[in-house]
Design an enzyme around this catalytic site. Sequence first.
Site, PDB file in Angstrom:
ATOM      1  N   SER A 276       0.848  -1.251   0.163  1.00 43.95           N
ATOM      2  CA  SER A 276       0.030   0.077  -0.136  1.00 43.95           C
ATOM      3  C   SER A 276       0.921   1.216  -0.004  1.00 43.95           C
ATOM      4  CB  SER A 276      -0.832  -0.107   1.292  1.00 43.95           C
ATOM      5  OG  SER A 276      -1.721  -1.242   1.286  1.00 43.95           O
ATOM      6  N   SER A 314      -3.869  -3.623  -2.905  1.00 47.42           N
ATOM      7  CA  SER A 314      -3.106  -2.341  -2.439  1.00 47.42           C
ATOM      8  C   SER A 314      -4.245  -1.347  -1.696  1.00 47.42           C
ATOM      9  CB  SER A 314      -2.449  -1.849  -3.660  1.00 47.42           C
ATOM     10  OG  SER A 314      -1.804  -0.758  -3.344  1.00 47.42           O
ATOM     11  N   ASP A 316      -4.343   2.429  -1.229  1.00 48.31           N
ATOM     12  CA  ASP A 316      -3.747   3.604  -1.715  1.00 48.31           C
ATOM     13  C   ASP A 316      -4.824   4.716  -1.473  1.00 48.31           C
ATOM     14  OD1 ASP A 316      -1.982   1.857  -3.331  1.00 48.31           O
ATOM     15  OD2 ASP A 316      -3.768   1.651  -4.563  1.00 48.31           O
TER      16      ASP A 316
END
Length: 394
Positions: A276, A314, A316
């Site tokens: 991340s 991920s 983000d």
Amino acid sequence: MDLIDCEIFDNLAFDIENKALSLLVLIDGIMVKIMVEKRRRFRDLGVEIGTLPTGQYNAITDVSGVEVGHCTVIQDNPNTLRTGVTAILPLGRNKVWSHGLFAGCSVFNGYGEMTGRGWLEEAGQLSSPILLTSYYGVGAVHRGINQLCDDIDIHSGTHPIVAETWDGWLSDPNAFALTTEHVEKALNDADSGPVEEGCVGGGTGMVCHDFKAGIGTSSRKVEIEGETYTLGVLVQANYGDRSDFRVNGVSVGAKIPASEVPVPDRKKVPHTEDGSIIIVVATDAPLLSKQCDRLAKRAVLGLGRAGGFGHNGSGDYVVAFSTGNILNLREEGLHQDIKALPEKDINLLFHAVVEATEEAIVNSVCQATTTEGYKGRVVYELPLEVLKSIMSSE
């Protein structure tokens, strides 16, 4: 970290190009010469990203009033810890609870945690520090910042922002080691000026594009309608594959094979996830909440330029705030003298956030050092002379 018993002599010297620190070390009675590469920021290699000028420190603290502090936790017993807390104070310690700002956020891929996002989306206001840490530290850090609020009874309308990336490859995920004391140390460490980068604070145990990484920062200056504004970015980077890593358009990762710099095999451990990144954007340009949302959305273009794709696993997250309007939250009545740039004039800020985000990510890698951690796992640093050679050959 466990260290070999050694005696370091006083004959230390840099080589002629200031590339490495040369030191003589006595290990088990044998004199050994060790060359330790001097970590540098990307611009120190003689290469620039983008075209806009940077601020004095090329850091988020170039935005007046912003302060950054770290608490770094490194220990081997009883648990192996490579973790910590990074604190961003948007208006410095003197106004951390009593004043607010217009702010916004954006989520590129939502496999992560960030507290306080609901209020950012609802009211577009920020009135607390922003804290970056490990996934396993979110609860403790959130509790800590609430305990440290100067008005615990009413919390002054604060909804603390605590965002995370996962450091469980290098730090024992079951230790749950972070406490209010660590939060307090990060806040007390906060200052303006140069920002420490790499393996510090929340970035201590992080990995980016299969190199050791952590905290990185950068800034840009723009001129709009005769006024000069500053925009700064700070990232906690912990994502990506080696093959995707790009620097200023150059496929750097593809040119550094695992035979040259080993790739950590963390993706072989279930669950297979991609890591991340947390991106914090600050500017002194007078923006309203919706404009901060727009700025936050553009930051991920800098992530994309560095090789981030927002993969399924991920997280983000971007937080963007403007110090161009300061709201006194403890006074009754209207907020007076609110200013805002016209929408037609903010394109240069979009350019600035993309450039600064990309460079902040690269700095997070350039400043990090090889780290051994949990279960003896090692993540290696990006060799800067190799990076410099690749960039100069393009």
